[in-house]
Design a protein around this motif. Structure first.
Motif, PDB file in Angstrom:
ATOM      1  N   LEU A   1       0.680  -1.513  -0.560  1.00 53.18           N
ATOM      2  CA  LEU A   1       0.239   0.284   0.109  1.00 53.18           C
ATOM      3  C   LEU A   1       1.191   1.459   0.153  1.00 53.18           C
ATOM      4  CD1 LEU A   1      -2.860  -0.859   2.046  1.00 53.18           C
ATOM      5  CD2 LEU A   1      -2.624  -1.638   0.141  1.00 53.18           C
ATOM      6  N   VAL A   2       1.940   1.291  -0.139  1.00 54.50           N
ATOM      7  CA  VAL A   2       3.205   2.727   0.367  1.00 54.50           C
ATOM      8  C   VAL A   2       3.877   1.713  -0.233  1.00 54.50           C
ATOM      9  CG1 VAL A   2       4.070   3.637   2.187  1.00 54.50           C
ATOM     10  CG2 VAL A   2       1.346   3.247   2.232  1.00 54.50           C
ATOM     11  N   GLU A   3       5.354   2.911  -0.462  1.00 55.14           N
ATOM     12  CA  GLU A   3       6.493   2.372  -2.066  1.00 55.14           C
ATOM     13  C   GLU A   3       6.857   3.718  -0.334  1.00 55.14           C
ATOM     14  OE1 GLU A   3       6.206   2.476  -5.722  1.00 55.14           O
ATOM     15  OE2 GLU A   3       5.917   5.035  -5.477  1.00 55.14           O
ATOM     16  N   SER A   4       8.672   3.384  -0.371  1.00 53.40           N
ATOM     17  CA  SER A   4       9.278   4.240   0.296  1.00 53.40           C
ATOM     18  C   SER A   4      10.799   4.123  -0.861  1.00 53.40           C
ATOM     19  CB  SER A   4       9.141   4.286   1.610  1.00 53.40           C
ATOM     20  OG  SER A   4       8.968   3.902   2.401  1.00 53.40           O
ATOM     21  N   HIS A   5      11.510   5.173  -0.715  1.00 53.66           N
ATOM     22  CA  HIS A   5      12.315   5.347  -1.225  1.00 53.66           C
ATOM     23  C   HIS A   5      13.466   7.076  -1.139  1.00 53.66           C
ATOM     24  CE1 HIS A   5      10.187   8.899  -3.370  1.00 53.66           C
ATOM     25  NE2 HIS A   5      10.975   9.541  -3.629  1.00 53.66           N
ATOM     26  N   ARG A   6      14.576   6.565  -0.844  1.00 54.09           N
ATOM     27  CA  ARG A   6      15.446   7.665   0.297  1.00 54.09           C
ATOM     28  C   ARG A   6      15.731   9.037  -1.579  1.00 54.09           C
ATOM     29  NH1 ARG A   6      18.027   8.397   4.447  1.00 54.09           N
ATOM     30  NH2 ARG A   6      18.128   5.685   4.490  1.00 54.09           N
ATOM     31  N   ALA A   7      15.765   9.812  -0.632  1.00 51.96           N
ATOM     32  CA  ALA A   7      16.053  11.432  -1.216  1.00 51.96           C
ATOM     33  C   ALA A   7      17.231  12.567  -0.765  1.00 51.96           C
ATOM     34  CB  ALA A   7      15.060  12.115  -1.959  1.00 51.96           C
ATOM     35  N   GLY A   8      18.420  12.254  -0.766  1.00 47.65           N
ATOM     36  CA  GLY A   8      19.342  12.822  -0.109  1.00 47.65           C
ATOM     37  C   GLY A   8      19.476  12.200   1.483  1.00 47.65           C
ATOM     38  N   LYS A   9      18.941  12.716   2.543  1.00 46.18           N
ATOM     39  CA  LYS A   9      19.202  11.925   3.950  1.00 46.18           C
ATOM     40  C   LYS A   9      17.696  11.584   4.781  1.00 46.18           C
ATOM     41  CE  LYS A   9      18.620  16.965   6.059  1.00 46.18           C
ATOM     42  NZ  LYS A   9      19.418  17.655   7.107  1.00 46.18           N
ATOM     43  N   TYR A  10      16.428  12.176   3.607  1.00 43.22           N
ATOM     44  CA  TYR A  10      15.398  11.643   3.770  1.00 43.22           C
ATOM     45  C   TYR A  10      15.001  10.399   3.205  1.00 43.22           C
ATOM     46  CZ  TYR A  10      15.094  16.356   6.120  1.00 43.22           C
ATOM     47  OH  TYR A  10      15.627  17.539   6.083  1.00 43.22           O
ATOM     48  N   VAL A  11      14.404   9.722   4.103  1.00 46.28           N
ATOM     49  CA  VAL A  11      13.016   8.654   3.686  1.00 46.28           C
ATOM     50  C   VAL A  11      11.824   9.292   3.350  1.00 46.28           C
ATOM     51  CG1 VAL A  11      12.338   6.170   3.294  1.00 46.28           C
ATOM     52  CG2 VAL A  11      14.844   6.784   4.903  1.00 46.28           C
ATOM     53  N   LEU A  12      11.160   9.264   1.457  1.00 43.39           N
ATOM     54  CA  LEU A  12      10.054   9.345   1.497  1.00 43.39           C
ATOM     55  C   LEU A  12       9.482   8.703   1.244  1.00 43.39           C
ATOM     56  CD1 LEU A  12      11.208  12.759  -0.883  1.00 43.39           C
ATOM     57  CD2 LEU A  12      10.829  13.140   1.783  1.00 43.39           C
ATOM     58  N   HIS A  13       7.679   8.569   1.876  1.00 49.23           N
ATOM     59  CA  HIS A  13       6.382   7.635   1.710  1.00 49.23           C
ATOM     60  C   HIS A  13       5.574   7.949   0.642  1.00 49.23           C
ATOM     61  CE1 HIS A  13       8.759   6.177   5.356  1.00 49.23           C
ATOM     62  NE2 HIS A  13       8.953   7.144   5.731  1.00 49.23           N
ATOM     63  N   SER A  14       5.399   7.516  -0.012  1.00 48.71           N
ATOM     64  CA  SER A  14       4.201   7.616  -0.935  1.00 48.71           C
ATOM     65  C   SER A  14       3.356   6.392  -0.857  1.00 48.71           C
ATOM     66  CB  SER A  14       4.428   7.571  -2.808  1.00 48.71           C
ATOM     67  OG  SER A  14       5.568   9.277  -2.466  1.00 48.71           O
ATOM     68  N   ALA A  15       1.738   6.976  -1.428  1.00 47.77           N
ATOM     69  CA  ALA A  15       0.732   5.858  -1.602  1.00 47.77           C
ATOM     70  C   ALA A  15       1.054   5.107  -2.859  1.00 47.77           C
ATOM     71  CB  ALA A  15      -0.922   6.069  -1.546  1.00 47.77           C
ATOM     72  N   THR A  16       1.460   3.732  -2.876  1.00 46.56           N
ATOM     73  CA  THR A  16       1.364   2.952  -4.481  1.00 46.56           C
ATOM     74  C   THR A  16      -0.649   3.024  -4.964  1.00 46.56           C
ATOM     75  OG1 THR A  16       0.091   0.715  -3.324  1.00 46.56           O
ATOM     76  CG2 THR A  16       2.301   1.355  -3.550  1.00 46.56           C
ATOM     77  N   ALA A  17      -0.659   2.801  -6.451  1.00 45.67           N
ATOM     78  CA  ALA A  17      -1.719   2.702  -6.814  1.00 45.67           C
ATOM     79  C   ALA A  17      -2.841   1.314  -5.916  1.00 45.67           C
ATOM     80  CB  ALA A  17      -1.306   1.779  -8.470  1.00 45.67           C
ATOM     81  N   LEU A  18      -2.265   0.956  -6.149  1.00 44.08           N
ATOM     82  CA  LEU A  18      -3.108  -0.580  -4.770  1.00 44.08           C
ATOM     83  C   LEU A  18      -3.515   0.542  -3.337  1.00 44.08           C
ATOM     84  CD1 LEU A  18      -4.453  -2.913  -4.265  1.00 44.08           C
ATOM     85  CD2 LEU A  18      -2.692  -3.942  -3.216  1.00 44.08           C
ATOM     86  N   GLY A  19      -2.658   1.484  -3.258  1.00 39.14           N
ATOM     87  CA  GLY A  19      -3.300   1.824  -1.388  1.00 39.14           C
ATOM     88  C   GLY A  19      -4.320   3.146  -2.128  1.00 39.14           C
ATOM     89  N   LEU A  20      -4.280   3.852  -3.146  1.00 34.62           N
ATOM     90  CA  LEU A  20      -5.205   4.425  -4.250  1.00 34.62           C
ATOM     91  C   LEU A  20      -6.488   3.903  -3.884  1.00 34.62           C
ATOM     92  CD1 LEU A  20      -2.918   6.769  -5.931  1.00 34.62           C
ATOM     93  CD2 LEU A  20      -3.197   7.221  -4.138  1.00 34.62           C
ATOM     94  N   ARG A  21      -6.357   2.953  -4.516  1.00 39.13           N
ATOM     95  CA  ARG A  21      -7.469   2.282  -4.529  1.00 39.13           C
ATOM     96  C   ARG A  21      -8.362   1.896  -3.612  1.00 39.13           C
ATOM     97  NH1 ARG A  21      -4.370  -0.456  -9.365  1.00 39.13           N
ATOM     98  NH2 ARG A  21      -4.247  -1.966  -7.495  1.00 39.13           N
ATOM     99  N   LEU A  22      -7.235   1.720  -2.831  1.00 36.80           N
ATOM    100  CA  LEU A  22      -8.153   1.482  -1.619  1.00 36.80           C
ATOM    101  C   LEU A  22      -9.197   2.163  -0.737  1.00 36.80           C
ATOM    102  CD1 LEU A  22      -8.738  -1.432   0.414  1.00 36.80           C
ATOM    103  CD2 LEU A  22      -6.543  -0.006   1.838  1.00 36.80           C
ATOM    104  N   LEU A  23      -8.475   3.309  -1.359  1.00 38.06           N
ATOM    105  CA  LEU A  23      -8.876   4.773  -0.635  1.00 38.06           C
ATOM    106  C   LEU A  23      -9.998   4.903  -1.317  1.00 38.06           C
ATOM    107  CD1 LEU A  23      -5.323   6.823   0.577  1.00 38.06           C
ATOM    108  CD2 LEU A  23      -7.961   5.303   1.762  1.00 38.06           C
ATOM    109  N   ASP A  24     -10.199   4.357  -2.317  1.00 38.09           N
ATOM    110  CA  ASP A  24     -11.391   4.655  -3.298  1.00 38.09           C
ATOM    111  C   ASP A  24     -11.199   6.033  -4.105  1.00 38.09           C
ATOM    112  OD1 ASP A  24     -13.672   4.335  -4.872  1.00 38.09           O
ATOM    113  OD2 ASP A  24     -15.464   5.245  -3.880  1.00 38.09           O
ATOM    114  N   VAL A  25      -9.157   6.241  -4.033  1.00 38.38           N
ATOM    115  CA  VAL A  25      -9.073   7.366  -5.478  1.00 38.38           C
ATOM    116  C   VAL A  25      -8.678   7.013  -6.905  1.00 38.38           C
ATOM    117  CG1 VAL A  25      -7.505   9.095  -4.711  1.00 38.38           C
ATOM    118  CG2 VAL A  25      -8.195   8.110  -3.103  1.00 38.38           C
ATOM    119  N   ARG A  26      -8.984   7.454  -7.705  1.00 35.79           N
ATOM    120  CA  ARG A  26      -8.808   7.357  -9.042  1.00 35.79           C
ATOM    121  C   ARG A  26      -8.867   8.691  -9.752  1.00 35.79           C
ATOM    122  NH1 ARG A  26     -13.640   3.758 -10.718  1.00 35.79           N
ATOM    123  NH2 ARG A  26     -14.396   2.753  -8.598  1.00 35.79           N
TER     124      ARG A  26
END
Length: 326
Positions: free
Chosen positions: A301-326
Motif C-alpha cells: 500500500l506504501v512505497e518508500s525511497h531515499r532522497a538525500g538524507k530523507y526517506v520519502l513515503h508515497s501511496a502505491t496504486a493499490l493504496g490509492l484504490r483502497l482509499l477509493d481514489v482515482r
C-alpha cells in the motif's frame, strides 16, 4: 501573485466568515468537478456527482449553463459570488437574481474575451428575458444534488478552520492571523503576498478584508476579479488525515485500523512524506510511524525511497484504490 495592500485601518477590519458561503462552495466545487484535482479529498464526491448526472436529466441540464459561466481555469464572473456574509442559499440566489443588466454585460463581456459564449448570455438580464431565472434554477438544482447531501460535513470541516483562525486571532492579533495563512500567503507588512495565477495588486484603502474559508477551494486562495467590490480572500481549509480517512468510508478503517488508515490517507494526500511529517500530522510517535509504515509497505500500500538524507513515503496504486481514489 496577488499583492493585497493594507492600511492601519484595514488591519483593524479583518473579518472571518463564520460558516461556509454556499455560492463560493458551489463555484469552487464546479471547478473541481471536471478536473482530477484533489483525488483523495474530492474523488469520491466527484464520481458520485458524475454518476448522478448520468441518470438525472434535470441535473445534467443544470450543468450546461453553469459550465459556460464557470470555466476550470481563468476568469469567473463576480456576480456569481455576491457578498452574502454567510447567508443561506436562497438569500444568495436572490442577490444573483438582482444583478443589474449593466454589471451582467460588463462581466460577461470580459468572460467572452476568453471563450465563445452561447446566445442566451447576450440577453441575460434584459426585461422579459428568462435566462437569469434559468441560471438561478441551475444553481439551485446543482447545489441540492451535489452539495446539500454533504453540507453538514462541509460545515464541520470549515468550522474547524474557523475555530483555529479565531484562536490565532485572539492569542496573537491580526499579525498572527495573517502570518498563519502561510504557505498560501506571506505577510510582508503592509502587504499580503498571495500565491495567485496572475500578477495583481489589490489596495484595500480602508475597506478591510473578509477571509472566507472554503472546503472546495483547492491549493491556492482566490479573490474577486473586480477591485471595486468588497474585498474577500477565499482560501482552502485543511482536511486532516483522519477527516480524509473517514471520508473514504468506514471500511478502510476497519480493514487497516484507524492509525494505519490515517497514515495511508496522509501519504496519499501529500506525495513524498517523511516519517516525522506523518507522525506530526497523525499525532503519533515517529517510532510508531516506522512500524506502521513497514506493515503498509509489506501489504503493497506504501512505497518508500531515499532522497538525500530523507526517506520519502508515497501511496502505491493499490493504496490509492483502497482509499477509493482515482
Amino acid at each position: 501573485m496577488l499583492r493585497i495592500h493594507f492600511t492601519p485601518h484595514d488591519l483593524q477590519n479583518i473579518r472571518i466568515l463564520r460558516k461556509p458561503d454556499p455560492l463560493w462552495e458551489l463555484i469552487c466545487s464546479m471547478c473541481r468537478l471536471d478536473t482530477g484535482q484533489g483525488p483523495l479529498e474530492f474523488g469520491h464526491w466527484r464520481r458520485s456527482v458524475r454518476a448522478r448526472v448520468e441518470v438525472d436529466r434535470v441535473l445534467g441540464a443544470a450543468l450546461q449553463p453553469l459550465r459556460t459561466l464557470v470555466p476550470n481555469i481563468g476568469y469567473i464572473p463576480d456576480f456569481l459570488t455576491p457578498p452574502t456574509t454567510g447567508g443561506e442559499l436562497s438569500y444568495a440566489l436572490d442577490l444573483v437574481r438582482g444583478t443589474s443588466r449593466t454589471r451582467l454585460v460588463r462581466e460577461l463581456t470580459r468572460l467572452g474575451d476568453s471563450q465563445v459564449l452561447p446566445s442566451w448570455t447576450v440577453a441575460l438580464g434584459r426585461p422579459g428575458d428568462k435566462g437569469l431565472a434559468m441560471l438561478i434554477r441551475a444553481l439551485d438544482v446543482y447545489f441540492g444534488a451535489a452539495l446539500q447531501p454533504h453540507w453538514s460535513r462541509i460545515r464541520a470541516v470549515v468550522g474547524n478552520d474557523i475555530d483555529l483562525r479565531t484562536r490565532t486571532l485572539l492569542d496573537g492579533g491580526t499579525q498572527a492571523l495573517l502570518n498563519d495563512l502561510y504557505p498560501l500567503a506571506r505577510w510582508k507588512p503592509p502587504v499580503l503576498e498571495v500565491d495567485y495565477p496572475v500578477r495583481r495588486d489589490l489596495r484595500l484603502e480602508g475597506r478591510g478584508l473578509l477571509l472566507v474559508p472554503s472546503f472546495f477551494c483547492w491549493r491556492r486562495a482566490t479573490a474577486l476579479a473586480d477591485p471595486a467590490l468588497p474585498p474577500v480572500l477565499v482560501y482552502p481549509v485543511a482536511k486532516t488525515p483522519l477527516d480524509v480517512a473517514r471520508a473514504t468510508g468506514d471500511g478502510v478503517g476497519r480493514l487497516l485500523g484507524r492509525t494505519r488508515a490515517a497514515i495511508l490517507a496522509d501519504v496519499a494526500r501529500r506525495d513524498g512524506r517523511t516519517s516525522s511529517e506523518v507522525a506530526e500530522a497523525v499525532g503519533i510517535a515517529p517510532a510508531s510511524v516506522s512500524y506502521q509504515m513497514d506493515v503498509l509497505r509489506a501489504g503493497g500500500l506504501v512505497e518508500s525511497h531515499r532522497a538525500g538524507k530523507y526517506v520519502l513515503h508515497s501511496a502505491t496504486a493499490l493504496g490509492l484504490r483502497l482509499l477509493d481514489v482515482r
